[in-house]
Motif scaffolding. Structure first.
Motif, PDB file in Angstrom:
ATOM      1  N   ARG A 263      83.221 -11.783  72.632  1.00 57.21           N
ATOM      2  CA  ARG A 263      82.604 -13.030  73.023  1.00 57.21           C
ATOM      3  C   ARG A 263      83.595 -14.263  72.715  1.00 57.21           C
ATOM      4  O   ARG A 263      83.873 -15.169  73.338  1.00 57.21           O
ATOM      5  N   ALA A 264      84.341 -14.079  71.341  1.00 54.90           N
ATOM      6  CA  ALA A 264      85.356 -15.084  71.020  1.00 54.90           C
ATOM      7  C   ALA A 264      86.530 -15.058  71.917  1.00 54.90           C
ATOM      8  O   ALA A 264      86.846 -16.406  72.229  1.00 54.90           O
ATOM      9  N   ILE A 265      86.733 -13.869  72.382  1.00 51.62           N
ATOM     10  CA  ILE A 265      88.038 -14.110  73.393  1.00 51.62           C
ATOM     11  C   ILE A 265      87.712 -14.725  74.580  1.00 51.62           C
ATOM     12  O   ILE A 265      88.423 -15.656  75.251  1.00 51.62           O
ATOM     13  N   ASP A 266      86.699 -14.491  75.106  1.00 55.54           N
ATOM     14  CA  ASP A 266      86.102 -14.966  76.399  1.00 55.54           C
ATOM     15  C   ASP A 266      85.922 -16.582  76.257  1.00 55.54           C
ATOM     16  O   ASP A 266      86.428 -17.397  77.185  1.00 55.54           O
ATOM     17  N   ILE A 267      85.537 -16.985  74.823  1.00 59.66           N
ATOM     18  CA  ILE A 267      85.377 -18.400  74.830  1.00 59.66           C
ATOM     19  C   ILE A 267      86.856 -19.298  74.815  1.00 59.66           C
ATOM     20  O   ILE A 267      87.103 -20.268  75.335  1.00 59.66           O
ATOM     21  N   TYR A 268      87.567 -18.420  74.154  1.00 55.40           N
ATOM     22  CA  TYR A 268      88.926 -18.922  74.112  1.00 55.40           C
ATOM     23  C   TYR A 268      89.821 -19.045  75.382  1.00 55.40           C
ATOM     24  O   TYR A 268      90.421 -20.016  75.680  1.00 55.40           O
ATOM     25  N   LEU A 269      89.382 -18.068  75.978  1.00 58.48           N
ATOM     26  CA  LEU A 269      90.148 -18.162  77.499  1.00 58.48           C
ATOM     27  C   LEU A 269      89.425 -19.031  78.418  1.00 58.48           C
ATOM     28  O   LEU A 269      90.230 -19.925  79.154  1.00 58.48           O
ATOM     29  N   LYS A 270      88.334 -19.480  78.114  1.00 60.96           N
ATOM     30  CA  LYS A 270      87.701 -20.662  79.045  1.00 60.96           C
ATOM     31  C   LYS A 270      87.944 -22.075  78.238  1.00 60.96           C
ATOM     32  O   LYS A 270      88.042 -22.672  79.320  1.00 60.96           O
ATOM     33  N   ALA A 271      88.184 -22.153  77.137  1.00 60.26           N
ATOM     34  CA  ALA A 271      88.575 -23.423  76.701  1.00 60.26           C
ATOM     35  C   ALA A 271      90.227 -23.483  76.914  1.00 60.26           C
ATOM     36  O   ALA A 271      90.863 -24.775  76.681  1.00 60.26           O
ATOM     37  N   HIS A 272      91.107 -22.410  76.945  1.00 57.61           N
ATOM     38  CA  HIS A 272      92.393 -22.585  77.248  1.00 57.61           C
ATOM     39  C   HIS A 272      92.907 -22.166  78.735  1.00 57.61           C
ATOM     40  O   HIS A 272      93.543 -20.800  78.824  1.00 57.61           O
TER      41      HIS A 272
END
Length: 584
Positions: free
Chosen positions: A447-456
């Protein structure tokens, strides 16, 4: 409150402006000046009690000359104390209480009022009364507070240490001995009990009288919280030296910090409008010094102070810009018990003013996490409990503690991942710090990786693959695997791996199910005659599982075909570009 009454004569002094006049009828021949206040007195009552005044007046007294003037600007307690001393010399009625006994003791020592200058002189009288003061808690605490007015003189005469030893002994004796050390409380208790016995009403055989209140281990917290820092520190150290339990000392320190450091969200539990000393808000420099002293007073044992309080103390330390040693001390204390922290606690705002800084202090949490993990690493390396700085002695972290911290890290990463200023390396260093065995599932880090990829979204393909290597795809749950298989932000290689492991998991589950079902069939066929229905139900479930496996295999083949097409297309475009360059 203890009180000693001295003297037999009525009031013999009158204040006019800033001058005390003796109204005995005889003209004064000595003037004592203390600051702006003057005392018009007589020679013989003074020199009969004070060695210093006998010397000063005798050296400058002239019967035919003008009035002798003596300056005593540096007398302990000032004009207020000398007023009582003048009454003592004239045998005028006065009261010695726990409020003024310390200043009178210092002033009498300054004036050399020993028994060589009269029997039962002021030094001996105050010493006898001090022994009575030190028998009660309330009088001892009042006497200690009054030491502030004559601190240097009281220190030289060891009066402060005597007050502190008296308080430490009574506090360490426990709440059961409180009444024994407080005569006022004892008398009040007797009166209350007598009134209760007289007013007791019995209704249907049940007494309606209130139950007597019992004192807890924190009965002394409120009184010592009104002491200034340097006195409070010495009281706490004396209690610790006399064997006070560390958890009780910690409770007092926590209350003291909340009271005098506004950034700690000071509660009003210690406020007492009836107390004579008002509570002032200290300056930022005073708060910084107070916080550093508080950190030094905290016992060096894990769990005695709540993790939330330590983190609030750390936040306040960052705002007040305390010394690096103090901040490191707090970070290590928080790291030692990070497994009991909550997400809201560790989201520490960044104090930087740079526009490229992250919203939260990532580096601070990284240091806290590194210390928590260093305890386990040190213990494994030495094959013994890890002994670290600041007096902590910690055993290797348990699996439950490691799991709690890993969940906390995943939640923290998911919260800060949306920050566009968060660098990939910082995200990775936090994520990989937690060992893989501590994560029972990879759903949190996914979930953290998915949020990071979405924000970057500007990350390159290689960077996306690099960040996805952090999670263990085999530990994804079914829901997470389903989401990942349809996630367009993930690299194709990762999606294929997700599908592959999901297919492998299904095959393993089917094989295990077949093994169990065959054993069940043998038992059911041998004991019952209803095997046909069971077999039909199992065949139905088998067909559903096979259809799911075939569907996943088709999706996997489709993904592989798309990957080959993408690679072919890239190579063909590269070949065409080279042909065009050769033509020109």
């Amino acid at each position: 409150m203890a009180c000693l009454k001295l003297g037999t004569k009525p009031e013999a002094f009158r204040l006019v402006d800033h001058t005390w006049q003796c109204i005995t009828g005889l003209p004064s021949d000595v003037t004592i000046e203390i600051g702006e206040t003057s005392f018009n007195l007589h020679k013989f009552p003074l020199i009969s009690r004070s060695g210093l005044l006998s010397k000063l007046i005798g050296d400058s007294f002239d019967e035919d000359g003008p009035i002798c003037v003596v300056h005593l600007s540096d007398i302990p307690g000032g004009a207020k104390s000398f007023e009582l001393i003048a009454k003592f010399c004239y045998d005028v009625k006065l009261e010695i209480t726990s409020h003024n006994v310390i200043s009178l003791r210092c002033a009498s020592d300054y004036l050399i009022m020993t028994d060589d200058y009269g029997d039962e002189n002021l030094i001996s009288q105050t010493e006898i009364f001090l022994d009575e003061v030190f028998t009660t808690w309330s009088d001892s605490i009042i006497a200690l507070e009054s030491c502030e007015e004559v601190f240097a003189d009281a220190e030289d005469l060891h009066l402060i240490s005597r007050c502190i030893d008296s308080l430490a002994m009574k506090a360490c004796a426990g709440p059961n001995a409180y009444n024994r050390y407080n005569t006022d409380a004892t008398s009040a208790t007797v009166d209350i009990n007598s009134n209760m016995s007289q007013n007791r009403v019995v209704w249907n055989g049940i007494s309606t009288s209130a139950k007597p209140q019992t004192l807890g281990d924190n009965w002394w917290y409120k009184d010592v919280s009104f002491l200034n820092l340097h006195l409070y520190k010495r009281v706490i150290q004396a209690m610790e030296a006399k064997g006070m339990r560390p958890e009780i000392i910690s409770g007092s320190i926590v209350g003291y910090a909340k009271k005098y450091i506004p950034l700690m969200n000071r509660q009003s539990s210690f406020n007492d409008a009836s107390h004579s000393k008002p509570v002032f808000t200290p300056s930022e420099a005073d708060q910084r010094a107070l916080l550093e002293e508080i950190v030094g007073l905290l016992p060096n044992r894990k769990g005695l102070v709540g993790t939330r309080f330590l983190i609030r103390l750390l936040r306040s330390a960052m705002v007040l810009h305390v010394s690096p040693a103090c901040r490191e001390n707090l970070e290590r204390r928080v790291g030692a018990q990070l497994d009991s922290a909550h997400l809201d606690d560790i989201l520490i705002p960044n104090q930087g003013f740079n526009s490229v800084d992250t919203l939260y202090d990532i580096d601070c949490f990284q240091r806290i996490l590194d210390y928590f993990l260093s305890v386990d690493a040190c213990s494994v390396h030495n094959n013994s409990p890890c002994i670290v700085e600041e007096g902590y002695e910690d055993a290797p972290q348990s699996l439950s503690s490691m799991t709690s911290v890993s969940n906390l890290v995943d939640l923290f990463l998911a919260d800060v991942a949306a920050d566009v200023n968060l660098k990939l390396l910082k995200f990775q260093s936090l994520a990989v710090a937690v060992p893989d065995y501590a994560r029972a599932q990879s759903d949190g880090i996914y979930r953290a990786i998915d949020i990071y990829l979405k924000a970057h979204p500007w990350l390159a393909e290689c960077e996306r693959e690099q960040i996805c290597r952090i999670m263990n795809i085999q530990k994804l749950s079914l829901d997470a695997s389903t989401h990942a298989a349809q996630n367009e932000r993930l690299p194709l290689r990762v999606i294929v791996q997700v599908l592959f492991f999901e297919q492998l998991r299904l095959r393993t589950s089917i094989a295990g199910w077949f093994f169990v079902s065959e054993n069940e069939n043998e038992d059911q066929m041998s004991n019952r005659n209803e095997g046909g229905e069971v077999v039909r139900a199992q065949v139905g479930r088998m067909s559903e599982m096979r259809e799911r496996v075939l569907e996943l295999e088709r999706e996997c083949e489709k993904m592989k075909f798309e990957i080959r097409e993408v690679k072919t297309k890239k190579s063909w475009m590269f070949f065409c570009k080279r042909r065009r360059r050769r033509r020109f």
